[in-house]
Design a protein around this motif. Structure first.
Motif, PDB file in Angstrom:
ATOM      1  N   GLN A  78      -0.962  14.476   0.904  1.00  0.00           N
ATOM      2  CA  GLN A  78      -2.413  14.686   0.797  1.00  0.00           C
ATOM      3  C   GLN A  78      -2.997  14.197  -0.527  1.00  0.00           C
ATOM      4  OE1 GLN A  78      -3.954  15.695   3.549  1.00  0.00           O
ATOM      5  NE2 GLN A  78      -1.893  15.636   4.385  1.00  0.00           N
ATOM      6  N   ARG A  79      -2.160  13.602  -1.393  1.00  0.00           N
ATOM      7  CA  ARG A  79      -2.678  13.129  -2.671  1.00  0.00           C
ATOM      8  C   ARG A  79      -2.089  11.765  -3.002  1.00  0.00           C
ATOM      9  NH1 ARG A  79       1.097  14.886  -7.063  1.00  0.00           N
ATOM     10  NH2 ARG A  79      -0.583  14.409  -8.479  1.00  0.00           N
ATOM     11  N   MET A  80      -2.764  11.069  -3.884  1.00  0.00           N
ATOM     12  CA  MET A  80      -2.308   9.752  -4.310  1.00  0.00           C
ATOM     13  C   MET A  80      -0.952   9.876  -5.004  1.00  0.00           C
ATOM     14  SD  MET A  80      -4.342   6.988  -6.651  1.00  0.00           S
ATOM     15  CE  MET A  80      -5.418   6.569  -5.274  1.00  0.00           C
ATOM     16  N   THR A  81      -0.097   8.881  -4.762  1.00  0.00           N
ATOM     17  CA  THR A  81       1.170   8.809  -5.488  1.00  0.00           C
ATOM     18  C   THR A  81       1.194   7.493  -6.252  1.00  0.00           C
ATOM     19  OG1 THR A  81       3.555   9.141  -5.323  1.00  0.00           O
ATOM     20  CG2 THR A  81       2.572   7.752  -3.630  1.00  0.00           C
ATOM     21  N   TRP A  82       1.594   7.563  -7.504  1.00  0.00           N
ATOM     22  CA  TRP A  82       1.618   6.386  -8.378  1.00  0.00           C
ATOM     23  C   TRP A  82       3.033   5.849  -8.473  1.00  0.00           C
ATOM     24  CZ3 TRP A  82      -2.539   3.971 -10.576  1.00  0.00           C
ATOM     25  CH2 TRP A  82      -3.764   4.638 -10.451  1.00  0.00           C
ATOM     26  N   VAL A  83       3.183   4.544  -8.267  1.00  0.00           N
ATOM     27  CA  VAL A  83       4.480   3.882  -8.390  1.00  0.00           C
ATOM     28  C   VAL A  83       4.396   2.856  -9.508  1.00  0.00           C
ATOM     29  CG1 VAL A  83       5.077   4.296  -5.974  1.00  0.00           C
ATOM     30  CG2 VAL A  83       3.967   2.137  -6.604  1.00  0.00           C
ATOM     31  N   GLN A 105       0.652  -0.237 -12.736  1.00  0.00           N
ATOM     32  CA  GLN A 105       0.835   1.011 -11.982  1.00  0.00           C
ATOM     33  C   GLN A 105       0.012   0.863 -10.723  1.00  0.00           C
ATOM     34  OE1 GLN A 105       0.523   4.998 -13.638  1.00  0.00           O
ATOM     35  NE2 GLN A 105      -0.434   4.006 -15.386  1.00  0.00           N
ATOM     36  N   VAL A 106       0.542   1.304  -9.617  1.00  0.00           N
ATOM     37  CA  VAL A 106      -0.167   1.210  -8.352  1.00  0.00           C
ATOM     38  C   VAL A 106      -0.251   2.608  -7.747  1.00  0.00           C
ATOM     39  CG1 VAL A 106      -0.138   0.190  -6.046  1.00  0.00           C
ATOM     40  CG2 VAL A 106       0.561  -1.181  -8.019  1.00  0.00           C
ATOM     41  N   GLY A 107      -1.477   3.064  -7.514  1.00  0.00           N
ATOM     42  CA  GLY A 107      -1.713   4.368  -6.914  1.00  0.00           C
ATOM     43  C   GLY A 107      -1.960   4.210  -5.428  1.00  0.00           C
ATOM     44  N   ILE A 108      -1.073   4.732  -4.624  1.00  0.00           N
ATOM     45  CA  ILE A 108      -1.199   4.625  -3.166  1.00  0.00           C
ATOM     46  C   ILE A 108      -1.891   5.881  -2.674  1.00  0.00           C
ATOM     47  CG2 ILE A 108       0.079   4.402  -1.004  1.00  0.00           C
ATOM     48  CD1 ILE A 108       2.239   2.927  -2.728  1.00  0.00           C
ATOM     49  N   GLY A 109      -3.068   5.678  -2.108  1.00  0.00           N
ATOM     50  CA  GLY A 109      -3.919   6.788  -1.704  1.00  0.00           C
ATOM     51  C   GLY A 109      -3.551   7.424  -0.383  1.00  0.00           C
ATOM     52  N   ARG A 110      -4.283   8.490  -0.070  1.00  0.00           N
ATOM     53  CA  ARG A 110      -4.019   9.271   1.146  1.00  0.00           C
ATOM     54  C   ARG A 110      -4.044   8.429   2.416  1.00  0.00           C
ATOM     55  NH1 ARG A 110      -7.439  13.063  -1.678  1.00  0.00           N
ATOM     56  NH2 ARG A 110      -9.192  12.128  -0.604  1.00  0.00           N
ATOM     57  N   GLN A 111      -4.881   7.386   2.425  1.00  0.00           N
ATOM     58  CA  GLN A 111      -4.986   6.562   3.634  1.00  0.00           C
ATOM     59  C   GLN A 111      -3.680   5.829   3.944  1.00  0.00           C
ATOM     60  OE1 GLN A 111      -6.915   6.348   0.821  1.00  0.00           O
ATOM     61  NE2 GLN A 111      -8.952   5.570   1.304  1.00  0.00           N
ATOM     62  N   LEU A 112      -2.862   5.568   2.914  1.00  0.00           N
ATOM     63  CA  LEU A 112      -1.633   4.789   3.104  1.00  0.00           C
ATOM     64  C   LEU A 112      -0.356   5.551   2.767  1.00  0.00           C
ATOM     65  CD1 LEU A 112      -2.651   1.290   1.659  1.00  0.00           C
ATOM     66  CD2 LEU A 112      -2.195   1.883   4.041  1.00  0.00           C
ATOM     67  N   ILE A 113      -0.476   6.801   2.369  1.00  0.00           N
ATOM     68  CA  ILE A 113       0.694   7.512   1.863  1.00  0.00           C
ATOM     69  C   ILE A 113       1.787   7.667   2.923  1.00  0.00           C
ATOM     70  CG2 ILE A 113      -0.077   9.876   2.259  1.00  0.00           C
ATOM     71  CD1 ILE A 113       1.594   8.671  -0.925  1.00  0.00           C
ATOM     72  N   ARG A 114       1.424   7.917   4.160  1.00  0.00           N
ATOM     73  CA  ARG A 114       2.446   8.022   5.219  1.00  0.00           C
ATOM     74  C   ARG A 114       3.080   6.665   5.499  1.00  0.00           C
ATOM     75  NH1 ARG A 114       3.950  12.769   7.039  1.00  0.00           N
ATOM     76  NH2 ARG A 114       2.424  14.414   6.826  1.00  0.00           N
TER      77      ARG A 114
END
Length: 188
Positions: free
Chosen positions: A52-57, A132-141
């Motif tokens: 449910q939240r952005m993850t940063w890679v 750094q790339v933050g992958i948002g809720r729309q793409l997290i799954r």
């Protein structure tokens, strides 16, 4: 923003440096033991990882060591190498909006992109930048279920490297770091 638009910002200063092969790229993340242990047991991200939240890679190992204080910050004690498909990485880059862009565009973006000063082994800011790339809720799954193809617990390696750095043996510590070389920007 496309990757090429980002690259043109300033030549050598803005290059992706990463551990990659023909099919995959390794990005790094720091997690609490609960998240890391569950993910490593399952071989993929599962609860308590948040969908449910952005993850940063981050493809820069040294930058993550700086950010997590070598895995000593609360909630960032475990360092994972996350092997993801280059196709997924490049899809994320193609959908990225710089965090310095118009706030309305950033708020709507599925992926955030940020450049931060790269770090030396001892944590000093260098004169080039790390992505750094933050992958948002729309793409997290999609990230967790399709793009991620492997997880590696790097925590023991990080602990050993941190001891070496603290003991004044930075060159020896650096031999424990994953290899990184310039990543080719995708066409677009």
């Amino acid at each position: 923003m496309t990757a090429n638009q980002s690259q043109s910002r300033s030549g050598d200063q803005y290059r992706i440096r990463a551990d990659y092969d023909a099919r995959t790229i390794v990005v790094y993340q720091a997690y609490s033991p609960a998240i890391a242990d569950a993910a490593l047991r399952a071989g993929r991200f599962v609860a308590p990882f948040s969908f449910q939240r952005m993850t940063w890679v981050k493809p820069s190992f040294r930058w993550l060591m700086h950010r997590s204080n070598w895995g000593r910050k609360a909630g960032q004690e475990r360092i994972l190498g996350v092997r993801m498909t280059r196709e997924g990485w490049e899809e994320a880059l193609s959908r990225a909006v710089l965090t310095t862009a118009d706030p309305a565009a950033v708020a709507k973006a599925a992926v955030h992109l940020q450049w931060d000063p790269e770090r030396s082994v001892r944590g000093a800011a260098l004169n080039h930048y790390s992505i750094q790339v933050g992958i948002g809720r729309q793409l997290i799954r999609t990230f967790a279920e399709e793009w991620v193809v492997g997880l590696t617990d790097l925590t023991p390696q990080v602990r050993k490297a941190a001891e070496l750095v603290q003991g004044g043996r930075a060159a020896q510590a650096q031999r424990l770091f994953p290899p990184e070389r310039e990543y080719p920007w995708p066409a677009g």
